[in-house]
Scaffold this active site. Structure first.
Site, short mmCIF file in Angstrom:
data_model
loop_
_atom_site.label_atom_id
_atom_site.label_comp_id
_atom_site.label_asym_id
_atom_site.label_seq_id
_atom_site.Cartn_x
_atom_site.Cartn_y
_atom_site.Cartn_z
N HIS A 19 0.83 -1.21 0.00
CA HIS A 19 0.00 0.00 0.00
C HIS A 19 0.86 1.26 0.00
O HIS A 19 2.04 1.20 0.31
CB HIS A 19 -0.93 0.04 1.22
CG HIS A 19 -2.13 -0.86 1.08
ND1 HIS A 19 -2.10 -2.18 1.46
CD2 HIS A 19 -3.37 -0.63 0.59
CE1 HIS A 19 -3.29 -2.72 1.22
NE2 HIS A 19 -4.08 -1.80 0.68
N LYS A 21 -0.80 5.07 4.41
CA LYS A 21 -1.78 4.19 5.03
C LYS A 21 -1.53 4.07 6.53
O LYS A 21 -0.40 3.84 6.97
CB LYS A 21 -1.76 2.81 4.36
CG LYS A 21 -2.84 1.89 4.90
CD LYS A 21 -3.12 0.73 3.99
CE LYS A 21 -4.11 -0.26 4.61
NZ LYS A 21 -5.40 0.35 4.97
N1 LIG Z 1 -13.03 -0.96 2.49
C1 LIG Z 1 -12.37 -0.49 1.43
O1 LIG Z 1 -12.60 -0.90 0.27
C2 LIG Z 1 -11.36 0.59 1.62
C3 LIG Z 1 -11.09 1.05 2.87
N2 LIG Z 1 -10.24 2.09 3.07
C4 LIG Z 1 -10.12 2.55 4.45
O2 LIG Z 1 -10.80 3.80 4.57
C5 LIG Z 1 -10.19 4.56 5.61
C6 LIG Z 1 -9.85 5.95 5.11
O3 LIG Z 1 -8.87 5.87 4.10
P1 LIG Z 1 -8.29 7.20 3.41
O4 LIG Z 1 -9.42 8.06 2.92
O5 LIG Z 1 -7.25 6.76 2.46
O6 LIG Z 1 -7.60 7.91 4.68
P2 LIG Z 1 -7.28 9.45 4.91
O7 LIG Z 1 -6.18 9.48 5.91
O8 LIG Z 1 -7.11 10.16 3.61
O9 LIG Z 1 -8.63 10.01 5.62
C7 LIG Z 1 -9.00 9.59 6.90
C8 LIG Z 1 -10.15 10.43 7.46
O10 LIG Z 1 -10.40 9.99 8.79
C9 LIG Z 1 -10.18 11.07 9.72
N3 LIG Z 1 -9.50 10.62 10.94
C10 LIG Z 1 -8.21 10.21 11.06
N4 LIG Z 1 -7.94 9.89 12.34
C11 LIG Z 1 -9.08 10.10 13.05
C12 LIG Z 1 -9.44 9.93 14.41
N5 LIG Z 1 -8.58 9.46 15.32
N6 LIG Z 1 -10.71 10.22 14.78
C13 LIG Z 1 -11.58 10.68 13.88
N7 LIG Z 1 -11.31 10.86 12.56
C14 LIG Z 1 -10.07 10.57 12.15
C15 LIG Z 1 -9.29 12.04 8.95
O11 LIG Z 1 -9.42 13.34 9.50
P3 LIG Z 1 -8.13 14.30 9.57
O12 LIG Z 1 -7.68 14.49 8.17
O13 LIG Z 1 -8.66 15.54 10.22
O14 LIG Z 1 -7.14 13.55 10.41
C16 LIG Z 1 -9.84 11.93 7.53
O15 LIG Z 1 -11.03 12.68 7.40
C17 LIG Z 1 -8.99 3.74 6.09
O16 LIG Z 1 -9.38 2.98 7.21
C18 LIG Z 1 -8.71 2.83 4.90
O17 LIG Z 1 -8.03 1.66 5.24
C19 LIG Z 1 -9.60 2.69 2.05
C20 LIG Z 1 -9.81 2.27 0.76
C21 LIG Z 1 -10.70 1.19 0.44
O1 LIG Z 2 -6.01 2.38 3.06
C1 LIG Z 2 -6.13 2.02 1.86
O2 LIG Z 2 -5.70 2.70 0.93
C2 LIG Z 2 -6.83 0.75 1.58
N1 LIG Z 2 -7.39 0.12 2.58
C3 LIG Z 2 -8.13 -1.07 2.53
C4 LIG Z 2 -7.45 -2.15 3.35
O3 LIG Z 2 -6.91 -1.83 4.42
O4 LIG Z 2 -7.47 -3.30 2.95
C5 LIG Z 2 -8.50 -1.49 1.13
C6 LIG Z 2 -7.51 -1.15 0.08
O5 LIG Z 2 -6.54 -2.13 0.00
C7 LIG Z 2 -6.93 0.26 0.20
#
Ligand SMILES: NC(=O)C1=CN([C@@H]2O[C@H](COP(=O)(O)OP(=O)(O)OC[C@H]3O[C@@H](n4cnc5c(N)ncnc54)[C@H](OP(=O)(O)O)[C@@H]3O)[C@@H](O)[C@H]2O)C=CC1
Ligand SMILES: O=C(O)C1=N[C@H](C(=O)O)C[C@H](O)C1
Length: 235
Positions: free
Chosen positions: A129, A133
């Site tokens: 990744h 991440k």
């Molecule tokens: N299920 C799936 O298919 C996928 C899942 N994901 C998951 O989605 C999530 C977000 O990914 P991504 O958008 O890349 O991450 P980012 O870091 O870009 O965004 C994370 C968001 O969560 C907020 N955040 C971070 N820490 C905290 C906290 N302690 N309490 C409250 N809010 C918080 C951030 O706010 P701030 O910026 O103010 O810190 C921001 O708005 C991850 O868990 C990732 O693994 C990602 C891709 C695909």
């Molecule tokens: O944080 C990401 O970017 C992603 N998170 C998910 C995971 O933890 O598996 C899904 C994807 O691989 C991207």
């Protein structure tokens, strides 16, 4: 459909633009720090790609407003899963650690292949990744591990520093972080003089977003319950 997006990062931003392009209304894109203003407003579906610290209040909001929930945040612990399952008694909850169609199909392939190989082959997994991440191993790796080892027969070894050799019932998981890699998961079956690998490579996070929007469109008309990508594959 009225959508509330939780998370303003990479995924939250792309979900907002994609939902709008599908003709949905996005009533807000929030995180804990600016959630107060929006929480009096109702929506049909909440889509959460943020952080596990949000799970509790997001579930409370869904219950109060009778909204369905699409949960994509990874790194959840038992207490967060309990909140989701409790909500699913009264609301429709869709949960997956990976919303891509390809990974849903990859899981089916693993279900088919693993029983044929596990006796004589060593199973290992590598996930890659981007360097921003927050969690390791990925949620997808944990989900694939459940598929590889549904009966919890193996010891799960995260990283192998300092280890020599591999005992029989062991699955190793290695996490690599760098650059802008959207997400790559490979399961290896290592045999004597032969290797089989099954791999999924996301070249853009748009695939996760498309799956999450599809899940939202599916779940908005469902009865209370706990739904997964299998429900999308089977429809
Ligand atoms: N299920 C799936 O298919 C996928 C899942 N994901 C998951 O989605 C999530 C977000 O990914 P991504 O958008 O890349 O991450 P980012 O870091 O870009 O965004 C994370 C968001 O969560 C907020 N955040 C971070 N820490 C905290 C906290 N302690 N309490 C409250 N809010 C918080 C951030 O706010 P701030 O910026 O103010 O810190 C921001 O708005 C991850 O868990 C990732 O693994 C990602 C891709 C695909
Ligand atoms: O944080 C990401 O970017 C992603 N998170 C998910 C995971 O933890 O598996 C899904 C994807 O691989 C991207």
């Amino acid at each position: 459909m009225k959508i509330l997006v939780i998370g303003k990062g990479r995924m939250g931003s792309l979900i907002e633009t994609t939902a709008l392009s599908h003709g949905h209304e996005v009533i807000g894109k929030v995180d804990i720090f600016d959630s107060d203003q929006i929480l009096n407003t109702s929506c049909d579906v909440v889509i959460d790609f943020s952080h596990r610290d949000n799970v509790k209040w997001v579930c409370e909001y869904c219950k109060e407003k009778n909204a369905s929930l699409v949960m994509g945040t990874t790194g959840l612990e038992e207490e967060h899963m309990e909140s989701l399952h409790a909500l699913s008694k009264t609301n429709a909850v869709f949960f997956s650690y990976n919303y891509s169609y390809g990974v849903a199909v990859m899981r089916k392939a693993l279900e088919l292949v693993t029983p044929l190989l596990e006796k004589d082959f060593d199973i290992e997994m590598v996930e890659k990744h981007h360097n921003q991440k927050a969690d390791a191993p990925s949620g997808t790796a944990m989900m694939l591990l459940d598929t590889l080892d549904p009966e919890k027969e193996y010891k799960h070894v995260f990283g192998r520093q300092g280890m020599v050799g591999k005992r029989q019932k062991e699955i190793g998981i290695s996490a690599i972080r760098g650059g802008s890699v959207a997400g790559e998961h490979t399961v290896f079956y290592f045999g004597q003089d032969e290797t089989i690998s099954i791999s999924h490579n996301a070249t853009s996070r748009q695939i996760f977003v498309n799956g999450a929007i599809k899940a939202a469109e599916f779940i908005v008309n469902q009865e209370p319950g706990f739904y997964s990508m299998d429900d999308l594959l089977n429809q």
